[in-house]
Every structure is written in structure tokens, then in C-alpha cells.
Design an enzyme around this catalytic site. Structure first.
Site, short mmCIF file in Angstrom:
data_model
loop_
_atom_site.label_atom_id
_atom_site.label_comp_id
_atom_site.label_asym_id
_atom_site.label_seq_id
_atom_site.Cartn_x
_atom_site.Cartn_y
_atom_site.Cartn_z
N ARG A 34 -13.37 8.02 -10.33
CA ARG A 34 -12.20 8.46 -11.09
C ARG A 34 -12.41 8.31 -12.60
NH1 ARG A 34 -7.42 6.43 -6.98
NH2 ARG A 34 -6.98 8.50 -6.18
N LYS A 199 -2.46 6.03 7.86
CA LYS A 199 -0.99 6.18 7.94
C LYS A 199 -0.55 7.57 8.37
CE LYS A 199 2.11 3.89 5.52
NZ LYS A 199 2.92 3.56 4.34
N GLY A 352 -8.73 9.84 -2.87
CA GLY A 352 -9.45 8.65 -3.32
C GLY A 352 -10.23 7.97 -2.21
N GLY A 376 -2.91 11.26 -2.31
CA GLY A 376 -1.47 11.49 -2.15
C GLY A 376 -1.03 12.74 -2.88
P1 AMP Z 1 -5.49 6.27 4.37
O1 AMP Z 1 -5.25 5.48 3.10
O2 AMP Z 1 -4.26 6.51 5.15
O3 AMP Z 1 -6.32 7.51 4.10
O4 AMP Z 1 -6.40 5.32 5.29
C1 AMP Z 1 -7.73 4.95 4.98
C2 AMP Z 1 -8.08 3.77 5.83
O5 AMP Z 1 -7.91 4.10 7.20
C3 AMP Z 1 -9.50 3.28 5.70
O6 AMP Z 1 -9.53 2.08 5.00
C4 AMP Z 1 -9.97 3.11 7.15
O7 AMP Z 1 -10.60 1.88 7.40
C5 AMP Z 1 -8.67 3.17 7.92
N1 AMP Z 1 -8.87 3.62 9.31
C6 AMP Z 1 -9.48 4.73 9.74
N2 AMP Z 1 -9.52 4.76 11.09
C7 AMP Z 1 -8.91 3.65 11.53
C8 AMP Z 1 -8.62 3.12 12.83
N3 AMP Z 1 -9.01 3.76 13.92
N4 AMP Z 1 -7.96 1.95 12.89
C9 AMP Z 1 -7.58 1.31 11.77
N5 AMP Z 1 -7.81 1.75 10.51
C10 AMP Z 1 -8.47 2.92 10.41
#
Ligand code: AMP
Length: 395
Positions: A34, A199, A352, A376
């Protein structure tokens, strides 16, 4: 919107809002993408003879001074990348900052401390934010908005401040918007979207908006277990957002009605615990034991998703397919990144986390057509929402 390239900034004080929200581990920047993405606008302004006051944020200090979220390491890295000193203003007092910005000579750069240390930056009260924006406006003659990762936030330095000064979009925001327009206005088909990450609630809006626009939608990551739960499958101790199950059920039904090629994993890499050294086991999606959690998509799913990507002329990918931070659970994300790097049309890495993931996994920025700096923000753009930081710049 004024075009930064045609702006006469010579001798002017420019407030440049950047996104320097980099990941840090024990005070060390683990991915400076970034900061590097902010360089074209900074270099342009320096060459044009402006003195530059950079405003940025780091993390979510919630209006409190949190030393671990200081921008001091960013000032150091920025100085290295620009090969020039970057003044860092650690104080938040108006008078001191005003003095420092007045003293800035042409071509000099001053980085202000994390704007979110001041509760007014993120306040929901329009007057509180507007007052803070007035203070920030008093430091400069011109506002340049280049913090794409924050444009979906109605924050003082993102939304209120550009309303008070002559303003222009920086090169990063212009590039981001140009690519997002390509994805939303008549994308070359087939158009595929791959979503992952933790999420699901963050992504329901975007999925809903994309369902009648995409040809293929593939879902992995932690969020997919809410989809599997909505289908009535056993998901063991995997991540799940129970409150989102009804919304996800509705999405599944709509996808079917619309005839979208919706791809969910058919195999999952499971673990007994969320830990870097937890032993991985591969199971079919219908055989997740009650006491195990899914931490990655399996190889069959990864090659199915990769095949979908290869079919497409336009692909947007946001969110890792598994816990890529743990090497045993990074394979699904790696396979998707590889396929995206080989897309024949445009392949966009959105966000990111996904950007950091591909770099962590050894890919170069140049392997992809575009790596967005704002997760986001790009999702909300694809969701069709009006983004305050773009509206304020008349984009
Ligand atoms: P987000 O910020 O929603 O894009 O989530 C990114 C995070 O999702 C990363 O730090 C990953 O470690 C986590 N992630 C991906 N797959 C899984 C999973 N199966 N269980 C738990 N966390 C996960």
C-alpha cells in the site's frame, strides 16, 4: 473531478490522503504494497513543487492513542522508498501540526500520525467530523484523495475534508476506479468471481448484487462453511455465522433460479484445531467430522475453481481459500492465485488480505493484471454502493 495530472501544484500545500494501512508484525511492516501504491501521486506532487502533508490511518485504534498503531514505521519505509527524508509528526496538537506544515518547503513530505487516534476522524456525528476536517483543511491549499482502501468510509479526512478544499483524485484512486468500471460496466465474458476469506456477512451484499451479473461464482475460505451449513451439511467446528444462514439460503435459491454456475468445494482439508502445526486431513465435503474444522479447500475443489478461472475472460478474486498463513492450509489459495495469473483476459486480485496473501505465497505484483489495494472498498463498489470518498471527489 480535477485530474491530478493537470493540476498546478507548484508552491502549494497539498493534503494527500493515502492508504498506508499496512500489516505489521512486532513493529515491522510485513507487506509494503500500500505504501508503494501511493508513490506515483507523491512523486508527481514532489516533482510539481508542492509541499505534501500526508494523512493516513493504521488499524482501528478507535479514537485512542495506541503506540502499536503508530505510523512511525510507515514514515521510515516511505522515506526509504522515496529516497528522501519524510518528516513524521507524532503530535496531534493543532498548533504544532500547523507550524510543521507551514515550515514545509517545496518537495518536502510530512506524514501525520494515525488520523484515527483522534475520535473525530471516524465520528458518526457530522458536526464533529466537519470540525476536524476544518482543522485539517487549515494546513493545506489543495486536497488530493488517494486512499482507495478507505473511500467506503465516511470519515473526516476521506469525506468531509475534500468538500472544503479544491480537490482531485490521485493516480491510485483513478486506476482503481478505472479497473472497477471494467468489472461493472459490460465486462468481457465469461465473467467469474471467486470469493473467500473469513467473514460471510461482509460478502452477502456483494454476492447478491453480482448474482445476475456473473457467469461463474466460486466460493471458498472460512465463509464457505456458512454456505455448507445452509445446505444442511455437517461442518464440524469450522467457522460459521449462524445469523447469516437464512440470507445465504436465499442466495443459494436465487443462484439456482438465475442459472449461475455456482461452485462450492467438493473436498476440504480439515484439522483438529486452529493451529499452524495441526495435522491436515483431506475429506469429502459430506464427511467433515463433528470435532474437526475445515481450514482449506481440497485439491479437487481447487482444480475445479482453477478450471472456472481459465474459462473466464474477466475474473475478480477476493479472499483467501484457506488459512494461507499456515503453510499446510495455503495450497488452495496458491492454486487460485496461479490460475488467476494465467487468465487470458483481465484477472483482478481485490483487496488488502488477498494482495498480502499472493505476495506471501511468492507471487509478484506483475503476475496479475491488477492488484487492488482496497478489499472492503472494492467489494462495496461491486455491491453498487455509493462510496463517500469517491462522491466527495465527484467520481
Ligand atoms: P477476510 O478478511 O474476510 O478476507 O478474511 C481473511 C482471513 O480469512 C485470512 O486471515 C485467513 O486466514 C482466513 N481464513 C480463510 N479460510 C479460513 C478458514 N477455513 N477458517 C478460518 N479462517 C479462514
Amino acid at each position: 473531478m480535477s485530474d491530478l495530472a493537470t493540476l498546478d501544484v507548484s508552491g502549494k500545500k497539498v493534503f494527500l490522503r493515502c492508504d498506508m494501512n499496512v500489516p505489521l508484525k512486532n513493529g515491522t511492516i510485513t507487506d509494503d504494497g500500500r505504501i508503494r501504491a501511493s508513490l506515483p501521486s507523491i512523486n508527481f506532487l514532489r516533482k510539481g513543487g508542492a509541499s505534501i502533508i500526508i494523512g493516513a490511518h493504521l488499524g482501528r485504534p478507535k479514537g485512542e492513542i495506541k503506540p502499536e498503531l503508530s505510523l512511525a514505521p510507515v514514515a521510515k519505509r516511505l522515506s526509504e522508498l522515496l529516497s528522501c527524508p519524510v518528516k513524521f509528526h507524532s503530535a496531534l496538537e493543532e498548533e504544532e501540526v500547523a507550524r510543521s506544515s507551514q515550515e514545509l518547503a517545496s518537495g518536502e513530505v510530512l506524514l501525520l500520525e494515525n488520523l484515527r487516534f483522534n475520535p473525530a476522524e471516524t465520528s458518526k456525528d457530522d458536526d464533529v467530523r466537519a470540525n476536524f476536517a476544518q482543522v485539517l483543511a487549515s494546513y493545506a491549499d489543495i486536497y488530493v484523495g488517494d486512499g482507495f482502501g478507505a473511500v467506503h468510509r465516511k470519515h473526516a479526512s476521506v469525506y468531509d475534508l475534500p468538500l472544503l478544499l479544491p480537490h482531485a483524485a490521485g493516480f491510485l484512486i483513478s486506476a482503481e476506479v478505472q479497473i472497477l468500471k471494467k468489472l461493472t460496466q459490460n465486462p468481457e465474458r465469461p465473467y467469474g468471481v471467486i470469493l473467500g476469506g473469513a467473514k460471510v456477512s461482509d460478502k452477502i451484499g456483494v454476492i447478491s448484487n453480482l448474482l445476475d451479473k456473473v457467469n461463474i461464482l466460486a466460493i471458498g475460505g472460512g465463509m464457505v462453511f456458512t454456505f455448507l451449513a445452509a445446505q444442511g451439511k455437517e461442518i464440524g467446528t469450522s467457522l460459521v455465522e449462524v445469523d447469516s444462514i437464512p440470507a445465504v439460503k436465499a442466495l443459494l435459491e436465487r443462484a439456482q433460479t438465475l442459472g449461475v454456475d455456482l461452485r462450492l468445494p467438493t473436498d476440504i482439508v480439515i484439522a483438529p484445531a486452529f493451529s499452524v502445526d495441526a495435522p491436515p486431513t483431506l475429506v469429502g465435503v459430506d464427511s467433515i467430522p463433528r470435532d474437526q474444522m475445515g481450514l482449506d479447500i481440497g485439491p479437487e475443489s481447487a482444480s475445479n475453481f482453477a478450471a472456472a478461472i481459465r474459462l473466464c475472460r474477466t475474473v475478480f478474486w477476493n479472499g483467501p481459500m484457506g488459512v494461507f498463513e499456515f503453510p499446510n492450509y495455503a495450497t488452495g489459495t496458491k492454486v487460485i492465485a496461479q490460475a488467476l495469473s494465467e487468465v487470458s483476459g483481465i484477472g483482478v486480485v481485490g483487496g488488502g488480505d488477498s494482495a498480502a496473501a499472493v505476495r506471501t505465497l511468492g507471487f509478484a505484483d506483475s503476475d496479475f493484471d491488477y492488484i487492488s489495494t482496497g478489499g472492503g472498498a472494492s467489494l462495496e463498489y461491486l455491491e453498487g454502493k455509493e462510496l463517500p470518498g469517491l462522491k466527495a471527489l465527484d467520481i
